[in-house]
Write an enzyme that holds these catalytic residues in place. Structure first.
Site, PDB file in Angstrom:
ATOM      1  N   ARG A  15       0.827  -1.209   0.000  1.00 22.87           N
ATOM      2  CA  ARG A  15       0.000   0.000   0.000  1.00 22.87           C
ATOM      3  C   ARG A  15       0.867   1.267   0.000  1.00 22.87           C
ATOM      4  O   ARG A  15       0.525   2.270  -0.635  1.00 22.87           O
ATOM      5  CB  ARG A  15      -0.943  -0.015   1.202  1.00 22.87           C
ATOM      6  CG  ARG A  15      -1.990   1.071   1.130  1.00 22.87           C
ATOM      7  CD  ARG A  15      -3.158   0.846   2.084  1.00 22.87           C
ATOM      8  NE  ARG A  15      -4.283   1.679   1.680  1.00 22.87           N
ATOM      9  CZ  ARG A  15      -4.792   2.662   2.419  1.00 22.87           C
ATOM     10  NH1 ARG A  15      -4.297   2.908   3.608  1.00 22.87           N
ATOM     11  NH2 ARG A  15      -5.798   3.384   1.974  1.00 22.87           N
ATOM     12  N   HIS A  44       0.463   4.137  -2.753  1.00 25.55           N
ATOM     13  CA  HIS A  44       0.104   5.525  -2.424  1.00 25.55           C
ATOM     14  C   HIS A  44       1.231   6.501  -2.754  1.00 25.55           C
ATOM     15  O   HIS A  44       0.974   7.674  -2.995  1.00 25.55           O
ATOM     16  CB  HIS A  44      -0.299   5.632  -0.953  1.00 25.55           C
ATOM     17  CG  HIS A  44      -1.721   5.255  -0.711  1.00 25.55           C
ATOM     18  ND1 HIS A  44      -2.474   5.754   0.324  1.00 25.55           N
ATOM     19  CD2 HIS A  44      -2.545   4.415  -1.380  1.00 25.55           C
ATOM     20  CE1 HIS A  44      -3.705   5.232   0.280  1.00 25.55           C
ATOM     21  NE2 HIS A  44      -3.754   4.410  -0.747  1.00 25.55           N
ATOM     22  N   TRP A  50     -10.436  -8.749   2.859  1.00 29.63           N
ATOM     23  CA  TRP A  50     -11.173  -9.126   1.651  1.00 29.63           C
ATOM     24  C   TRP A  50     -11.198 -10.649   1.457  1.00 29.63           C
ATOM     25  O   TRP A  50     -12.139 -11.175   0.913  1.00 29.63           O
ATOM     26  CB  TRP A  50     -10.525  -8.482   0.413  1.00 29.63           C
ATOM     27  CG  TRP A  50     -10.668  -7.002   0.324  1.00 29.63           C
ATOM     28  CD1 TRP A  50     -11.662  -6.335  -0.339  1.00 29.63           C
ATOM     29  CD2 TRP A  50      -9.806  -5.995   0.859  1.00 29.63           C
ATOM     30  NE1 TRP A  50     -11.469  -4.976  -0.235  1.00 29.63           N
ATOM     31  CE2 TRP A  50     -10.341  -4.740   0.496  1.00 29.63           C
ATOM     32  CE3 TRP A  50      -8.631  -6.024   1.626  1.00 29.63           C
ATOM     33  CZ2 TRP A  50      -9.733  -3.533   0.847  1.00 29.63           C
ATOM     34  CZ3 TRP A  50      -8.035  -4.813   1.988  1.00 29.63           C
ATOM     35  CH2 TRP A  50      -8.586  -3.588   1.600  1.00 29.63           C
TER      36      TRP A  50
HETATM   37 FE1  DDH Z   1      -6.382  -0.262  -1.466  1.00 26.96          FE
HETATM   38  N1  DDH Z   1      -7.300   0.210   0.296  1.00 26.96           N
HETATM   39  N2  DDH Z   1      -7.662   0.946  -2.468  1.00 26.96           N
HETATM   40  N3  DDH Z   1      -5.363  -0.591  -3.182  1.00 26.96           N
HETATM   41  N4  DDH Z   1      -5.056  -1.332  -0.414  1.00 26.96           N
HETATM   42  C1  DDH Z   1      -6.981  -0.263   1.531  1.00 26.96           C
HETATM   43  C2  DDH Z   1      -6.019  -1.185   1.833  1.00 26.96           C
HETATM   44  C3  DDH Z   1      -5.128  -1.698   0.897  1.00 26.96           C
HETATM   45  C4  DDH Z   1      -8.722   1.612  -1.936  1.00 26.96           C
HETATM   46  C5  DDH Z   1      -8.993   1.784  -0.590  1.00 26.96           C
HETATM   47  C6  DDH Z   1      -8.344   1.085   0.419  1.00 26.96           C
HETATM   48  C7  DDH Z   1      -5.689  -0.116  -4.410  1.00 26.96           C
HETATM   49  C8  DDH Z   1      -6.877   0.525  -4.735  1.00 26.96           C
HETATM   50  C9  DDH Z   1      -7.774   1.012  -3.838  1.00 26.96           C
HETATM   51  C10 DDH Z   1      -3.986  -2.017  -0.965  1.00 26.96           C
HETATM   52  C11 DDH Z   1      -3.509  -1.903  -2.254  1.00 26.96           C
HETATM   53  C12 DDH Z   1      -4.146  -1.204  -3.289  1.00 26.96           C
HETATM   54  C13 DDH Z   1      -7.854   0.332   2.494  1.00 26.96           C
HETATM   55  C14 DDH Z   1      -7.810   0.072   3.984  1.00 26.96           C
HETATM   56  C15 DDH Z   1      -8.702   1.153   1.807  1.00 26.96           C
HETATM   57  C16 DDH Z   1      -9.821   1.996   2.384  1.00 26.96           C
HETATM   58  C17 DDH Z   1      -6.775   0.990   4.645  1.00 26.96           C
HETATM   59  C18 DDH Z   1      -6.722   0.763   6.123  1.00 26.96           C
HETATM   60  O1  DDH Z   1      -7.749   0.982   6.788  1.00 26.96           O
HETATM   61  O2  DDH Z   1      -5.668   0.352   6.626  1.00 26.96           O
HETATM   62  C19 DDH Z   1      -9.562   2.128  -2.995  1.00 26.96           C
HETATM   63  C20 DDH Z   1     -10.810   2.955  -2.789  1.00 26.96           C
HETATM   64  C21 DDH Z   1      -8.977   1.733  -4.174  1.00 26.96           C
HETATM   65  C22 DDH Z   1      -9.506   1.963  -5.540  1.00 26.96           C
HETATM   66  O3  DDH Z   1     -10.333   2.921  -5.721  1.00 26.96           O
HETATM   67  C23 DDH Z   1      -9.268   1.188  -6.563  1.00 26.96           C
HETATM   68  C24 DDH Z   1      -4.639  -0.375  -5.338  1.00 26.96           C
HETATM   69  C25 DDH Z   1      -4.651   0.083  -6.808  1.00 26.96           C
HETATM   70  C26 DDH Z   1      -3.664  -1.057  -4.647  1.00 26.96           C
HETATM   71  C27 DDH Z   1      -2.347  -1.563  -5.146  1.00 26.96           C
HETATM   72  O4  DDH Z   1      -1.502  -1.910  -4.391  1.00 26.96           O
HETATM   73  C28 DDH Z   1      -2.087  -1.656  -6.600  1.00 26.96           C
HETATM   74  C29 DDH Z   1      -3.407  -2.883   0.043  1.00 26.96           C
HETATM   75  C30 DDH Z   1      -2.238  -3.854  -0.182  1.00 26.96           C
HETATM   76  C31 DDH Z   1      -4.124  -2.684   1.212  1.00 26.96           C
HETATM   77  C32 DDH Z   1      -3.925  -3.376   2.560  1.00 26.96           C
HETATM   78  C33 DDH Z   1      -3.108  -2.503   3.476  1.00 26.96           C
HETATM   79  C34 DDH Z   1      -2.915  -3.092   4.850  1.00 26.96           C
HETATM   80  O5  DDH Z   1      -2.471  -2.334   5.727  1.00 26.96           O
HETATM   81  O6  DDH Z   1      -3.170  -4.271   5.077  1.00 26.96           O
END
Ligand code: DDH
Length: 287
Positions: free
Chosen positions: A35, A39, A179
């Site tokens: 993540r 980001h 998920w």
């Molecule tokens: Fe995500 N993401 N993401 N995400 N994401 C969250 C957690 C993780 C959205 C929202 C959230 C991508 C796209 C989107 C990962 C990878 C990627 C969380 C929870 C939210 C909310 C955060 C928290 O509470 O800790 C949304 C909305 C989108 C979208 O609109 C498509 C993408 C493109 C990626 C990527 O890596 C390519 C990952 C990994 C996590 C898990 C993090 C954790 O701490 O565990």
């Protein structure tokens, strides 16, 4: 002992060593590192050529304090010993490299990665807040956010497959839960569950709405964000959800390409892989 300048392989090995974190979440730093990489790059705006992984702007309050980045300080803290041991590596390289190393170690594909990003922050190119997606929204929002970075519908779905990993934390995003059953194993399970399960809207105590499936046999509750469910409610998106649910290889191939593209947003290289649009005195190292 300090690592040799440019020895990305040594950095990779040290990242692998820190992934196992028995006291943290599901026992792995992997998901939050993925993540962090996403980001750091996902602030990119193609039209103004601002944002992106170059600069590692999340170290500073303007970007790091964006509520969308809540919780990512954990990922940065995990990586600090690696930075201390290999001080020559830039944060921008370290964060993106950690993402690809974590994906591979969690059973995902090997994503091509090139170094050479700079930690130089150009104040005139600081991304404003609000460039990262909001999980409470729908398909229009996904297109608005990801078209801005230069991605198409197929790429949006493939990228979303990263939600095979990790979890939501109510004290970070307000959403809660994971998920898939095994959130530290990279697979296409996210797409399969999205289609095969009944997802019901649930309002959490904090008022946040998400979708959940409660499995009586195992007693586990899995979740989806409204933006995840939006992928099944849109004609163009659902085609790719179906493809990636039935064909893991197709998903891995698409994810490899699109994640590699994500971490290169805003970066231009010459034929040797050297970055041509940054002031980094280290130049472009290959790993
Ligand atoms: Fe995500 N993401 N993401 N995400 N994401 C969250 C957690 C993780 C959205 C929202 C959230 C991508 C796209 C989107 C990962 C990878 C990627 C969380 C929870 C939210 C909310 C955060 C928290 O509470 O800790 C949304 C909305 C989108 C979208 O609109 C498509 C993408 C493109 C990626 C990527 O890596 C390519 C990952 C990994 C996590 C898990 C993090 C954790 O701490 O565990």
């Amino acid at each position: 002992m300090g690592g040799k300048t440019g020895d990305f392989e040594a950095v990779r090995q040290d990242i692998i060593k820190l992934l196992h974190q028995p006291e943290y979440d599901d026992g792995s730093a992997g998901p939050v590192l993925v993540r962090l990489a996403w980001h750091s790059a996902g602030t990119y705006d193609a039209e103004t050529d601002t944002g992106g992984s170059n600069g590692a702007g999340m170290r500073y309050e303007a970007e790091g304090g964006d509520p969308a980045n809540a919780g990512l300080q954990h990922a940065r803290v995990f990586l600090e010993p690696v930075k201390s041991k290999h001080p020559w590596i830039t944060y921008a390289d370290l964060w993106t490299l950690a993402g690809v190393v974590a994906i591979k170690e969690m059973g995902g594909p090997e994503i091509p990665w090139l170094g050479g990003r700079t930690d130089y922050v150009d104040d005139s190119k600081l991304p404003p807040r609000g460039r990262l997606p909001d999980g409470a929204k729908g398909a229009d929002h996904l297109r608005w956010i990801f078209y801005r970075m230069g991605f198409n519908d197929q790429e949006i779905v493939a990228l979303s497959g990263a939600h095979n990993l990790g979890r939501c934390h109510s004290d970070r995003s307000g959403f809660e839960g994971q998920w898939v059953n095994n959130p530290t194993r990279f697979s296409n399970q996210y797409f399969r569950l999205m289609l095969s399960m009944q997802w019901k809207k649930k309002t959490l105590k904090n008022g946040v709405e998400q979708f959940v499936n409660y499995d009586e046999d195992s007693g586990t509750e899995l979740m989806m964000l409204p933006t995840d469910i939006a992928l099944t409610q849109d004609k163009a998106f659902i085609k790719y959800v179906e493809l990636y649910a039935r064909d893991k290889e197709a998903f891995f191939a698409a994810f490899t390409k699109v994640f590699a593209k994500l971490i290169e947003l805003g970066i231009t290289r010459d034929a040797d892989g050297n970055i041509t649009n940054s002031d980094n005195e280290l130049g472009g190292y290959h790993a």
